[in-house]
Design a protein around this motif. Sequence first.
Motif, PDB file in Angstrom:
ATOM      1  N   VAL A  20      41.288  44.996  32.118  1.00  0.00           N
ATOM      2  CA  VAL A  20      40.504  46.190  32.307  1.00  0.00           C
ATOM      3  C   VAL A  20      39.965  46.593  30.695  1.00  0.00           C
ATOM      4  N   GLU A  21      38.867  46.653  30.530  1.00  0.00           N
ATOM      5  CA  GLU A  21      38.177  46.977  29.267  1.00  0.00           C
ATOM      6  C   GLU A  21      37.195  47.857  29.585  1.00  0.00           C
ATOM      7  N   LEU A  22      37.039  48.923  28.337  1.00  0.00           N
ATOM      8  CA  LEU A  22      36.125  50.059  28.295  1.00  0.00           C
ATOM      9  C   LEU A  22      35.237  49.779  27.175  1.00  0.00           C
ATOM     10  N   PHE A  23      33.911  49.713  27.263  1.00  0.00           N
ATOM     11  CA  PHE A  23      33.022  50.004  26.295  1.00  0.00           C
ATOM     12  C   PHE A  23      32.263  50.782  26.482  1.00  0.00           C
ATOM     13  N   ASN A  24      32.121  51.832  25.609  1.00  0.00           N
ATOM     14  CA  ASN A  24      31.168  53.205  25.688  1.00  0.00           C
ATOM     15  C   ASN A  24      31.070  53.590  27.129  1.00  0.00           C
ATOM     16  N   ASN A  25      30.037  53.383  27.782  1.00  0.00           N
ATOM     17  CA  ASN A  25      30.033  53.734  29.286  1.00  0.00           C
ATOM     18  C   ASN A  25      30.284  52.857  30.379  1.00  0.00           C
ATOM     19  N   GLN A  26      30.717  51.688  29.850  1.00  0.00           N
ATOM     20  CA  GLN A  26      30.860  50.399  30.765  1.00  0.00           C
ATOM     21  C   GLN A  26      32.139  50.106  31.042  1.00  0.00           C
ATOM     22  N   VAL A  27      32.673  49.797  32.413  1.00  0.00           N
ATOM     23  CA  VAL A  27      33.983  49.210  32.559  1.00  0.00           C
ATOM     24  C   VAL A  27      34.074  47.962  33.010  1.00  0.00           C
ATOM     25  N   ARG A  28      34.872  46.983  32.483  1.00  0.00           N
ATOM     26  CA  ARG A  28      34.728  45.698  32.806  1.00  0.00           C
ATOM     27  C   ARG A  28      36.188  45.307  33.311  1.00  0.00           C
ATOM     28  N   TYR A  29      36.286  44.463  34.481  1.00  0.00           N
ATOM     29  CA  TYR A  29      37.592  43.901  34.579  1.00  0.00           C
ATOM     30  C   TYR A  29      37.442  42.792  35.482  1.00  0.00           C
ATOM     31  N   ARG A  30      38.426  41.998  35.548  1.00  0.00           N
ATOM     32  CA  ARG A  30      38.554  40.755  36.577  1.00  0.00           C
ATOM     33  C   ARG A  30      39.602  41.135  37.727  1.00  0.00           C
ATOM     34  N   LEU A  31      39.205  40.885  39.080  1.00  0.00           N
ATOM     35  CA  LEU A  31      40.284  40.958  40.288  1.00  0.00           C
ATOM     36  C   LEU A  31      41.211  39.689  40.091  1.00  0.00           C
ATOM     37  N   LYS A  32      42.424  40.412  40.379  1.00  0.00           N
ATOM     38  CA  LYS A  32      43.623  39.487  40.542  1.00  0.00           C
ATOM     39  C   LYS A  32      43.286  38.395  41.818  1.00  0.00           C
ATOM     40  N   GLU A  33      43.803  37.283  41.874  1.00  0.00           N
ATOM     41  CA  GLU A  33      43.900  36.287  42.976  1.00  0.00           C
ATOM     42  C   GLU A  33      43.995  36.952  44.215  1.00  0.00           C
ATOM     43  N   SER A  34      44.994  37.786  44.349  1.00  0.00           N
ATOM     44  CA  SER A  34      45.269  38.357  45.710  1.00  0.00           C
ATOM     45  C   SER A  34      43.967  39.186  46.225  1.00  0.00           C
ATOM     46  N   GLN A  35      43.352  39.902  45.223  1.00  0.00           N
ATOM     47  CA  GLN A  35      42.491  40.808  45.569  1.00  0.00           C
ATOM     48  C   GLN A  35      40.999  40.077  45.773  1.00  0.00           C
ATOM     49  N   GLN A  36      40.932  39.182  44.930  1.00  0.00           N
ATOM     50  CA  GLN A  36      39.815  38.270  45.154  1.00  0.00           C
ATOM     51  C   GLN A  36      39.753  37.540  46.378  1.00  0.00           C
ATOM     52  N   TYR A  37      41.036  37.256  47.036  1.00  0.00           N
ATOM     53  CA  TYR A  37      40.893  36.766  48.154  1.00  0.00           C
ATOM     54  C   TYR A  37      40.382  37.637  49.380  1.00  0.00           C
ATOM     55  N   ARG A  38      41.215  38.830  49.151  1.00  0.00           N
ATOM     56  CA  ARG A  38      40.774  39.886  50.193  1.00  0.00           C
ATOM     57  C   ARG A  38      39.081  40.008  50.365  1.00  0.00           C
ATOM     58  N   GLU A  39      38.771  40.069  49.209  1.00  0.00           N
ATOM     59  CA  GLU A  39      37.240  40.265  49.192  1.00  0.00           C
ATOM     60  C   GLU A  39      36.364  39.068  49.736  1.00  0.00           C
ATOM     61  N   THR A  40      36.876  38.003  49.211  1.00  0.00           N
ATOM     62  CA  THR A  40      35.862  36.738  49.749  1.00  0.00           C
ATOM     63  C   THR A  40      36.661  36.080  51.071  1.00  0.00           C
ATOM     64  N   LYS A  41      37.774  36.259  51.288  1.00  0.00           N
ATOM     65  CA  LYS A  41      38.236  35.874  52.816  1.00  0.00           C
ATOM     66  C   LYS A  41      38.077  34.423  52.790  1.00  0.00           C
ATOM     67  N   GLY A  42      38.111  33.641  51.617  1.00  0.00           N
ATOM     68  CA  GLY A  42      38.016  32.174  51.649  1.00  0.00           C
ATOM     69  C   GLY A  42      36.453  31.760  52.179  1.00  0.00           C
ATOM     70  N   LEU A  43      35.574  32.522  51.952  1.00  0.00           N
ATOM     71  CA  LEU A  43      34.189  32.171  52.298  1.00  0.00           C
ATOM     72  C   LEU A  43      33.539  31.357  51.206  1.00  0.00           C
ATOM     73  N   THR A  44      32.566  30.319  51.437  1.00  0.00           N
ATOM     74  CA  THR A  44      31.877  29.706  50.617  1.00  0.00           C
ATOM     75  C   THR A  44      30.901  30.424  49.950  1.00  0.00           C
ATOM     76  N   LYS A  45      30.256  29.986  48.804  1.00  0.00           N
ATOM     77  CA  LYS A  45      29.231  30.550  48.143  1.00  0.00           C
ATOM     78  C   LYS A  45      28.172  31.032  49.033  1.00  0.00           C
ATOM     79  N   ASP A  46      27.567  30.140  49.815  1.00  0.00           N
ATOM     80  CA  ASP A  46      26.592  30.571  50.680  1.00  0.00           C
ATOM     81  C   ASP A  46      27.060  31.463  51.797  1.00  0.00           C
TER      82      ASP A  46
END
Length: 177
Positions: free
Chosen positions: A117-143
Amino acid sequence: MKKVILAVSVAVMMAALVGCNSNAVQQKKAIDEPMKQERQFMDQAIRQHSPDVMRVDVIDSTVVFTHIYDGIVDVKAYTFNGDVCTAVERVYTFPSQMSALRHYRDAIERAELYDNVELFNNQVRYRLKESQQYRETKGLTKDQLKEKFDKQIADAKADMARDKEKMKDHHRGRSHK
């Protein structure tokens, strides 16, 4: 303000693209085309006075979902290796640094969901952990992920059209009394 949002959105898209390509020629093409599309997209949203703007793009091996609401630009980049999502990065750009700081604190408190998790002025950037990433994608392909976002956008537009029609009906009913 609208020009600032457009500039920030374009900058975020460029940053996401630079990390995805290794060939300089491909990078130039990949950067130029999304920037052109993003400008057209934002110009249309501004002309239509849209309070809520959503867009999904597939750029090489990355699905980029952009959502602009209440002056906040939310960009999610889902990077795929074949049909498997390998990383999700999220960048929020806020209208003020104070808003960004509040979101940053909230993201830090949710350490079980996010990495780097990083803060640059008015911007916040972060990467999702693998478990959260899977919850969001649910194993879907790119298409499939793109289709999911396209459906969310279509549903949101339909909801907005229904709400707009209800307001028209409401105002028509009041003027006949």
